[in-house]
Design an enzyme around this catalytic site. Sequence first.
Site, short mmCIF file in Angstrom:
data_model
loop_
_atom_site.label_atom_id
_atom_site.label_comp_id
_atom_site.label_asym_id
_atom_site.label_seq_id
_atom_site.Cartn_x
_atom_site.Cartn_y
_atom_site.Cartn_z
N ARG A 170 0.78 -1.21 -0.02
CA ARG A 170 -0.02 0.05 0.09
C ARG A 170 0.96 0.99 -0.24
O ARG A 170 1.66 1.47 0.96
CB ARG A 170 -0.78 0.26 1.28
CG ARG A 170 -2.06 0.85 0.87
CD ARG A 170 -2.86 1.07 2.17
NE ARG A 170 -2.11 1.89 3.23
CZ ARG A 170 -2.73 2.04 4.49
NH1 ARG A 170 -3.62 1.10 5.01
NH2 ARG A 170 -1.96 2.86 5.20
N HIS A 174 -4.43 4.83 3.76
CA HIS A 174 -5.53 4.18 3.47
C HIS A 174 -6.53 5.44 2.65
O HIS A 174 -7.17 5.10 1.69
CB HIS A 174 -6.41 3.89 4.69
CG HIS A 174 -7.80 3.34 4.31
ND1 HIS A 174 -7.87 2.11 3.63
CD2 HIS A 174 -8.97 3.85 4.26
CE1 HIS A 174 -9.10 1.86 3.50
NE2 HIS A 174 -9.77 3.04 3.97
N TYR A 182 1.22 4.79 12.04
CA TYR A 182 1.51 3.52 12.65
C TYR A 182 2.50 2.64 11.72
O TYR A 182 2.78 1.57 12.37
CB TYR A 182 0.16 2.71 12.61
CG TYR A 182 -0.68 2.92 11.26
CD1 TYR A 182 -0.48 2.03 10.20
CD2 TYR A 182 -1.68 3.94 11.33
CE1 TYR A 182 -1.32 2.13 8.89
CE2 TYR A 182 -2.35 4.09 10.03
CZ TYR A 182 -2.18 3.21 8.90
OH TYR A 182 -2.71 3.46 7.60
C1 LIG Z 1 -18.36 -4.28 6.64
C2 LIG Z 1 -17.44 -2.98 6.97
N1 LIG Z 1 -16.76 -2.79 7.93
C3 LIG Z 1 -15.96 -1.70 7.85
C4 LIG Z 1 -15.70 -0.92 6.67
C5 LIG Z 1 -14.93 0.17 6.82
N2 LIG Z 1 -13.67 0.05 6.16
C6 LIG Z 1 -13.46 0.67 4.95
S1 LIG Z 1 -12.11 -0.01 4.09
C7 LIG Z 1 -11.70 -0.77 5.50
C8 LIG Z 1 -10.40 -1.76 5.31
C9 LIG Z 1 -10.41 -2.63 4.35
O1 LIG Z 1 -9.06 -3.12 4.45
P1 LIG Z 1 -8.73 -4.05 3.12
O2 LIG Z 1 -9.78 -5.22 2.83
O3 LIG Z 1 -7.32 -4.79 3.37
O4 LIG Z 1 -8.61 -3.24 1.85
P2 LIG Z 1 -7.69 -2.18 1.54
O5 LIG Z 1 -8.15 -0.71 2.02
O6 LIG Z 1 -6.32 -2.42 2.14
O7 LIG Z 1 -7.76 -2.20 0.03
C10 LIG Z 1 -12.60 -0.98 6.57
C11 LIG Z 1 -12.33 -1.44 7.70
C12 LIG Z 1 -16.77 -1.06 5.81
N3 LIG Z 1 -16.61 -0.54 4.57
N4 LIG Z 1 -17.37 -2.17 5.76
#
Ligand SMILES: Cc1ncc(C[n+]2csc(CCOP(=O)(O)OP(=O)(O)O)c2C)c(N)n1
Length: 257
Positions: A170, A174, A182
């Site tokens: 990444r 985010h 972190y």
């Molecule tokens: C069900 C749900 N829980 C929490 C969130 C908030 N949220 C948005 S992105 C994210 C992190 C996702 O991480 P990852 O799947 O590793 O994807 P990346 O952002 O690294 O592409 C979270 C917790 C959400 N959108 N949907």
Amino acid sequence: VTYMGITPLDTMLSAFGKRDDINSGGKQMPSHFSHKDKGILSQSSPVATQIPHSVGAALALKMDNKQNIATATVGEGSSNQGDFHEGLNFAGVHDLPFVCVIINNKYAISVPDSLQYAAEKLSDRALGYGMYGEQVDGNDPIAVYKAMKEARNRSLNGEGATLIEAVTSRMTPHSSDDDDKYRTQEERDSLKEGDCNIKFKSFLLENEIIDEQWLSDLEQEHKELINKATKAAEEAPYPSIEEAYTHVYDEGGQQND
Ligand SMILES: Cc1ncc(C[n+]2csc(CCOP(=O)(O)OP(=O)(O)O)c2C)c(N)n1
Ligand SMILES: [Mg+2]
């Protein structure tokens, strides 16, 4: 235009919430692509819910005897949601033409992979779903292309679904609300070395597949395309007040007391 046919103007109209946004007429969040004619279903904001949707599309393809596949991508953090397991299990049971790609960038916002799952490889989960699983270097476009192409061919040959884990980095925080503190400075600096855009560019130049002139012409052309699309989207109209009730449950716009 991108490979699937969504244009820079489509993207900008969506980002600015304009009336002619093809995803939703200006109602969906940016980056939630959809296009009925091109067979693109919108991902949902609750992460991983796109997996059962896509598996459902794969079931429809199989029932209609269509020579095509459904595919969905998901982050490694999202792959721990129940929707992921339910969707892949269903795809395995019914031998569906489905390819799931886990983009493993090792972070779910601030949560590192060590606190997300205990498995060595997420692609090993494929065994539990009775499908083919493969881990690839997600920073190598050729490796990813090969894995996708082989997975697609297996599905078209009636050999069912595939789970691909693409391990990547990444490059940025985010989102604009994330300060990225972190991660150590050392880790953040090391990301630049692995930047697949730069690595792939060097690969193409070193192997004389492209040259500097071709590259600078292309970059110039794309810059102009994006600037033009941005300007056109800025000038495009917002949805009218009457359109507030379109594409929602009650299209009539009647208020219930
Ligand atoms: C069900 C749900 N829980 C929490 C969130 C908030 N949220 C948005 S992105 C994210 C992190 C996702 O991480 P990852 O799947 O590793 O994807 P990346 O952002 O690294 O592409 C979270 C917790 C959400 N959108 N949907
Ligand atoms: Mg992630």
